[in-house]
Enzyme design. Structure first.
Site, PDB file in Angstrom:
ATOM      1  CD  GLU A 242      -2.434   2.349  -3.422  1.00 49.76           C
ATOM      2  OE1 GLU A 242      -3.458   3.014  -3.582  1.00 49.76           O
ATOM      3  OE2 GLU A 242      -1.926   2.152  -2.302  1.00 49.76           O
TER       4      GLU A 242
ATOM      5  CG  ASP B 286      -1.796   1.181   1.345  1.00 51.66           C
ATOM      6  OD1 ASP B 286      -2.659   1.338   0.469  1.00 51.66           O
ATOM      7  OD2 ASP B 286      -1.633   1.969   2.297  1.00 51.66           O
TER       8      ASP B 286
END
Length: 755
Positions: free
Chosen positions: A484, A431
């Site tokens: 990401e 993330d």
């Protein structure tokens, strides 16, 4: 033999023990040599009497130096082959002496590897381990807290009183203590006394299980006891290139996929009833599903939809549901909201049995400030940078790991390996990578510190990510590591030996934003925005991209996918079908968020579950059927996935028909030369005679049409396919004349040449 040894120094030791200021209890407690004999010293706060029991004798111990230090003399070293009987307030119990188990748990090699950041299985030493020492069952506690003045184990075993079980400080800032008699399920924390005298109760950073929120204690839990049945799956995974496989991912949040009534039985894997975990205060009468219930419901659902993988939003233990799992406090434990660690292992095992891989969201970029977590752990900025310009995300209210510290990197890299080793996961999605790579991420001028070259790149984070990916693929060559990363940082999916970050996939955030911007436009004005749907191919082969329509795009007022679409309901459904079909035929692996597969209407709400009642309506059934068939088509046609990252796998036929908002292209499979033709019409205007060039003459079968009635469309199409005409267009001698339904995507496959 009862001899009392009066030592002034013991009075000071006793004082420090009673004030939780002693860092070396082994120096005075347990068996201690004295001339030609052995003194046995026992630290037992609030005891009135203590008796030493060996196989040969019983000795009532005395306390001449401190009221809670009891001692006696033996002729020989008893090792740890003795017990003590304790009387507290008239209540007696018998136990082994924790300070008689003196052998170091963390060996020299372990300490060395940890100190240099290369102990890839450090969780086998750190934390709380059920083990046996000299035939005595108990738990070995091991903690890294180099700046602590003292550390104690607290829990139900000592009424959460830190005076009872002080730990021994070893080299390298490691604290250890073996406590006999503890068992699985017992609660514990560490009480840490700082140099300044402050006292903190901390959960175990390496704890394998924690209490259900809002409680914060760690739970003693076994590892390595689960019986796996996925050996064939793991072997096949690690002996093939995952990038040359179809990857279609169902992203989900376990706590908001589906709820159950609080009145329904809540049964664990042993068939035992236990208290239900409420879904949320705002939804009374509902509870979270267990890992077992989720396995029974999610796995057949995902398998029927045809997805190859499930991506779970973070399931590492976290205290606040509203963080969606992205503010982790229990890095080495799956959340107890849904059950035990072994019940999560069973969930993964069941997924593998049904041919479904598991990807976890992993959050090494930051951590919360919760008092029981990593923040200011031992009275120092141990895990985070001390300077808030480097160590704090003010906008998020979280802290940033100090990637320059070897032990901190070790904590994170080993954590990555832990999830693959202990829970057999198949991939991770890291993330917010951009927040790690840039020192000025979400920071105004003056609130960040440039690197040694004067730039904004965070070289420490780069080296950490490279190390993490290198170690991951060293241990698990068939793993997925997905970034990401929302910027144009170069080399995200390049190998580390080519100075890349070492991921093997990167979410294509640019594609996602361009697509959503395009589809939110009134179809009649899309002709002015054709670049939105074609630009991605210009950079598509610079990285290994995964196309994602994620949870971030259906929250905070952005609307769910269906409600982003313009027009009346019919157009909203048709646009949704067209977007999904374009996504599935565009180069790149696929990820969509739960609810998109049937046209969820409401925004995602972490406190609620999905609108399953929508499946009572045909248009929503149609979208679900479309996703089923897209996944089946995708897996059946290698042209759609085998050559995702090679320019050979994609070729435009025509991307310049702005006026009609129509695009056409080919997907090619490199081994046997098969190809597919894809034509997309992104306006509500159908075209009855739309001609495109094709490379070979023959018959082109229409194998997929988003406008089919079974998906809720108007059922326009090409009667099963079209034969070519000798008509030169788009640079090809042959062409086909197609009917393009409104807001549709067609997929055609070359079947045979003309005679």
């Amino acid at each position: 033999m009862t001899v009392s040894i009066l030592l002034d120094s013991l009075k000071d030791d006793g004082q420090r023990l009673s004030e939780c200021r002693h860092e070396s209890p082994f120096s005075i407690l347990g068996p201690q040599p004295f001339k030609d004999k052995w003194i046995i010293r026992i630290w037992m706060p609030e005891a009135s009497e203590v008796e030493l029991i060996t196989q040969q004798t019983k000795i009532k111990l005395q306390n001449p130096n401190h009221e809670w230090i009891f001692e006696g003399v033996l002729e020989k070293d008893p090792g740890n082959d003795y017990q003590i009987k304790v009387n507290r307030g008239g209540i007696e119990h018998v136990q082994h002496d924790p300070w008689s188990f003196r052998k170091e748990w963390m060996g020299e090699i372990d300490r060395h590897l940890f100190a240099e950041g290369n102990h890839h299985h450090i969780w086998r030493k750190m934390g709380a381990h059920l083990t046996e020492i000299n035939k005595k069952q108990g738990v070995m506690f091991c903690l890294w807290a180099p700046h602590a003045k003292s550390v104690s184990v607290i829990g139900d075993l000592n009424s959460w009183d830190g005076r009872h079980h002080p730990m021994q400080k070893r080299l390298g800032g490691i604290w250890e203590l073996f406590i006999p008699g503890l068992s699985e399920g017992d609660l514990y924390k560490y009480e840490i006394r700082t140099e300044k005298g402050h006292c903190y109760e901390k959960a175990d950073p390496y704890g394998f299980q924690h209490e259900v929120r809002p409680a914060k204690s760690s739970v003693i839990s076994k590892i390595d006891s689960f019986q796996w049945n996925d050996q064939s799956w793991i072997s096949n995974r690690d002996n093939r290139d995952p990038l040359e496989q179809p990857i279609s991912v169902y992203e989900m949040h376990l706590g908001s996929w589906m709820h159950a009534s609080s009145d329904d039985p809540f049964i664990n894997s042993n068939g035992e009833h236990r208290a239900p975990v409420p879904a949320a205060d705002m939804k009374p009468g509902s509870r979270l599903l267990t890992y077992k219930e989720l396995a029974n419901k999610v796995i057949p659902y995902v398998k029927e939809r045809g997805f190859t993988h499930i991506e779970l939003m973070p399931i590492s233990e976290h205290p606040f549901d509203g963080s969606w799992g992205y503010q982790v406090t229990g890095w080495y434990a799956p959340t107890s909201r849904f059950g035990s660690p072994d019940e999560f292992r069973a969930f993964v095992d069941s997924c593998h049995k049904e041919g479904i891989g598991i990807i976890l969201d992993w959050v090494p970029g930051h951590f919360p400030k919760d008092q029981h977590g990593l923040a200011y752990f031992d009275g120092s900025h141990l895990y985070e940078h001390s300077d808030p310009r480097v160590g704090e995300h003010k906008e998020w209210g979280t802290l940033i790991f100090n990637y320059s510290r070897n032990e901190v990197r070790n904590f994170l890299v080993a954590n990555l390996i832990f999830w693959f080793d202990q829970f057999h996961i198949d991939g991770i999605r890291v993330d917010a990578v951009a927040s790690m790579l840039y020192k000025d991420y979400l920071r105004p001028e003056g609130e960040w510190i440039p690197n040694e070259d004067g730039g904004n790149e965070n070289f420490e984070a780069v080296r950490f990510l490279q190390q993490a990916n290198h170690v991951l693929f060293q241990h698990f060559p068939g793993a997925l590591s997905i970034a990401e990363e929302s910027t144009t940082w170069s080399g995200v999916t390049k190998p580390t030996d080519m100075d890349g970050l070492g991921f093997n996939l990167k979410w294509n955030m640019g594609w996602m934003h361009d697509m959503l911007d395009y589809f939110e436009i009134d179809p009649w004005f899309r002709q002015f925005n054709q670049n939105n749907i074609t630009f991605s191919i210009c950079y598509n082969f610079t990285e290994n991209f995964m196309l994602a329509l994620s949870h971030d795009e259906v929250v905070h007022g952005k609307s769910h996918l269906l409600h982003k679409m313009p027009g009346d309901d019919w157009q909203k459904y048709a646009n949704t079908r067209a977007l999904l079909a374009y996504m599935w035929t565009h180069p790149g692996k696929k990820t969509i968020f739960m609810g998109m597969e049937f046209g969820q209407r409401q925004e995602w709400n972490v406190w609620d579950d999905l609108q399953w009642d929508l499946l009572n309506y045909e248009p929503h059934k149609g979208i679900q059927k479309l996703v089923d068939d897209l996944n089946n088509l995708y897996k059946r046609e290698p042209a759609l996935w085998r050559n995702d990252f090679d320019e050979y796998g994609f070729q435009w036929i025509d991307c310049d028909d702005n006026k009609n908002s129509v695009i056409s292209f080919m997907r090619r499979e490199k081994t046997d030369g098969e190809w597919l033709v894809i034509v997309a019409n992104f306006t509500p205007q159908n075209h009855s005679n739309y001609r495109i060039g094709v490379p070979v003459d023959g018959f082109y079968e229409e194998i997929f049409n988003t406008d089919a009635s079974q998906y809720g469309g108007s059922n326009l199409g090409n009667m099963g396919g079209k034969s070519t005409d000798l008509y030169n267009i788009h640079g090809y001698e042959n062409s086909i004349d197609l009917c393009l339904p409104p807001l549709s995507v067609l997929v055609l496959k070359h079947k045979s040449k003309k005679n």
